[in-house]
Scaffold this motif. Structure first.
Motif: not given
Length: 611
Positions: A165-185
């Motif tokens: 179930a965890l693998d299914s959740l991971a597969a359903a999530q969008t793959q992306r790098a953290p936003s610059p705003l998140q990094d700044w926070v």
């Protein structure tokens, strides 16, 4: 009492609630709330970061409280919290929603054999701007059961127990790098610096301004904040970062872009329609939190670009001094015809020629640029009234205009209304004062003195020539009748005038002087103008072709050198002159594009170019 054994240390990236839940799973195999009750501790107190509860938990577990307190989101008031050195609101946290990364959960489980003892709820996951796992480049999962104990963020009961179930959740999530705003926070909470404009304000102010501006830029001004999803806020933060990281200049540019493309009413952009949720947020009558400098920037931009009236409330503050208006509104306030004002402003360069046929209500102008023009218009005197005001004949008025002693509100080539034929009121006052100052009064004049028109008849000279002599101070016998006004009171001696005219006058007309200096008439007129202080080339007389004395020519040649004549003066080729000037980096005294000629100060020239 003795601390719990064995010791389960606090992890530097987790929350106090996460650590307490791991203690419960490690020592009892059970849930967090009963575990806390066994020690007379309340879950709500630990969730709100109550200091005594956090310290008591550290005492029970044998843990140094410093790292635990560092990661504590402590309540400071109604819906207000403090994390490290930052004051935040409940909106800066995820509230009862629990975010987590399925792949991090799998790794945590693999690190600890006892069920639930390794599941760490990261502090970063508790912050609203953090929506991506930095380790696995995966959008975080959000979970909420709707029960009272959602505040515990207890991963041990929230996340699926099944690995698949965890693998299914991971597969359903969008793959992306953290936003610059998140990094700044996260960098800011770690004590690292970032862009100046963002660092200069509260962390929540910076994030909210970035996301709101980014939301309007990305999804348009019609999108409402309540319609935004987590994915949309992440996209908004990325778009907003590209702007706010550049500070006020970049923000003003983005606001201009939104206004340029936004909806208009009668040709005028409306802030609410252009800035959408950003404007709605900043204009709310009851803001729960200070929005920070973004409100001042947007307000200043609106005042600089949108016509508003005095007293109108813009983003919570009444306008005391409007900065812009429409041609129509200015004309109405000043009692002028709008088309007349529009045409005058076009002629003066305040309004672009490309807009000279636009409706007056659609043309925005700055009061700082328009007010001087309006003042001149309202103080201008029509040419038809000048004979009576100055006690002068119409030919005499024409001569005064030709000499430049009276200036039209507009140049003759730009006459577009009756105001174009009016003259500056200040010039009239100055001219009358000059007559009183420079021409001596007399009660009974000499028989040799005659009015100006009679003198022109007797000497067969134009009035412009006689006026040149008068205002140059050469007519020493000129007098002013005390019982008359203006030029009707001025008397001159024709004999004196003839003598002055017949005597060869040293020097030359300006047009000839310009030819001798090797400059164009346009550049020459700028040399004798006094717009920027003392003129470079002194002239004697008025009008379009004044007199240049030999002393003035000699003084100019001693002090200045014109580039195109340097090769003649030095005997060098023009290319050689150019090379020497470039090698020695000799600067011209003025921008050649403004003067129309390249002029150097001789004292700046190298020895090879001195004569």
């Amino acid at each position: 009492m003795r601390p719990l054994f064995p010791v389960l240390p606090f992890a530097s990236d987790e929350t106090p609630l996460s650590w307490a839940a791991r203690q419960a799973a490690f020592h009892t195999g059970g849930r967090l709330a009963p575990f806390l009750n066994d020690f007379d501790l309340r879950l709500s107190a630990l969730a709100s970061g109550e200091r005594d509860t956090v310290l008591r938990m550290c005492e029970i577990a044998g843990q140094d409280p410093a790292p635990v307190q560092r990661n504590t989101i402590a309540a400071t008031g109604k819906r207000r919290y403090r994390l490290r050195d930052e004051d935040i609101s409940v909106a800066f946290t995820t509230g009862p929603v629990t975010r987590y990364c399925p792949l991090c959960v799998k790794e945590d489980r693999a690190s600890e054999p006892r069920p639930g003892a390794g599941l760490r709820h990261r502090l970063a996951w508790r912050l609203a701007p953090v929506r991506t796992c930095a380790r696995h480049k995966l959008a975080l999962v959000e979970a909420r059961s709707g029960t009272w104990d959602d505040i515990a963020h207890e991963l041990q009961v929230i996340v699926p127990q099944d690995e698949a179930a965890l693998d299914s959740l991971a597969a359903a999530q969008t793959q992306r790098a953290p936003s610059p705003l998140q990094d700044w926070v996260l960098d800011r909470l770690a004590g690292r610096s970032g862009p100046d404009w963002l660092d200069a304000q509260g962390i929540e102010q910076a994030v909210r301004a970035t996301e709101m501006l980014g939301a309007v830029l990305t999804f348009g001004p019609d999108r409402k904040a309540a319609e935004m999803t987590g994915q949309m806020w992440d996209a908004a933060g990325r778009a907003g970062w590209d702007v706010t990281a550049g500070g006020e200049t970049a923000i003003r540019a983005a606001l201009s872009e939104l206004m340029e493309t936004g909806p208009r009413s009668r040709g005028i952009a409306r802030p609410r329609g252009c800035y959408g949720m950003l404007f709605s947020w900043l204009s709310a009558s009851r803001l729960a939190r200070d929005p920070g400098p973004i409100r001042d920037i947007l307000r200043a931009h609106i005042l600089d670009t949108v016509p508003v009236t005095r007293g109108h409330v813009v983003l919570g503050t009444p306008v005391t001094e409007p900065r812009v208006g429409t041609v129509a509104s200015v004309a109405a306030a000043e009692g002028l015809h709008p088309l007349t004002l529009r045409n005058i402003l076009v002629a003066k360069g305040v309004v672009p020629v490309s807009r000279q046929h636009d409706p007056c209500g659609h043309i925005i102008v700055r009061h700082a640029e328009v007010d001087p023009v309006v003042h001149r218009l309202k103080n201008a005197v029509p040419v038809t009234q000048l004979p009576a005001i100055l006690g002068a004949s119409r030919p005499l008025v024409a001569a005064l205009l030709d000499l430049g002693l009276l200036r039209r509100v507009q140049d003759q080539a730009l006459l577009v209304s009756k105001w174009g034929k009016a003259v500056e009121g200040a010039d009239i006052d100055a001219l009358r004062a000059r007559l009183e100052r420079d021409v001596a009064p007399v009660e009974v004049p000499s028989d040799q003195l005659v009015p100006l028109a009679k003198a022109a008849e007797k000497t067969r000279l134009r009035l412009t020539r006689i006026l040149e002599l008068l205002f140059a101070g050469h007519l020493t016998r000129a007098r002013r009748l005390q019982n008359a006004e203006g030029f009707a009171a001025v008397l001159v001696d024709p004999t004196e005038i003839k003598r002055l005219v017949e005597t060869p006058r040293p020097g030359m007309r300006a047009s000839l002087a310009f030819m001798m200096l090797g400059v164009s008439p346009t550049a020459g007129r700028r040399l004798i103008a006094d717009d920027d202080g003392a003129p470079l080339l002194q002239s004697d007389g008025q009008g379009s072709d004044p007199w240049i004395g030999p002393e003035a020519m000699a003084a100019f040649r001693r002090t200045f050198a014109i580039k195109k004549r340097l090769s003649l003066e030095t005997g060098l080729k023009s290319g050689t002159v150019d090379r020497i000037i470039k090698e020695h980096r000799v600067p011209p005294i003025f921008d050649p594009r403004r003067i129309g000629a390249t002029i150097y100060r001789r004292s700046d020239l190298p020895e090879a170019l001195t004569v």
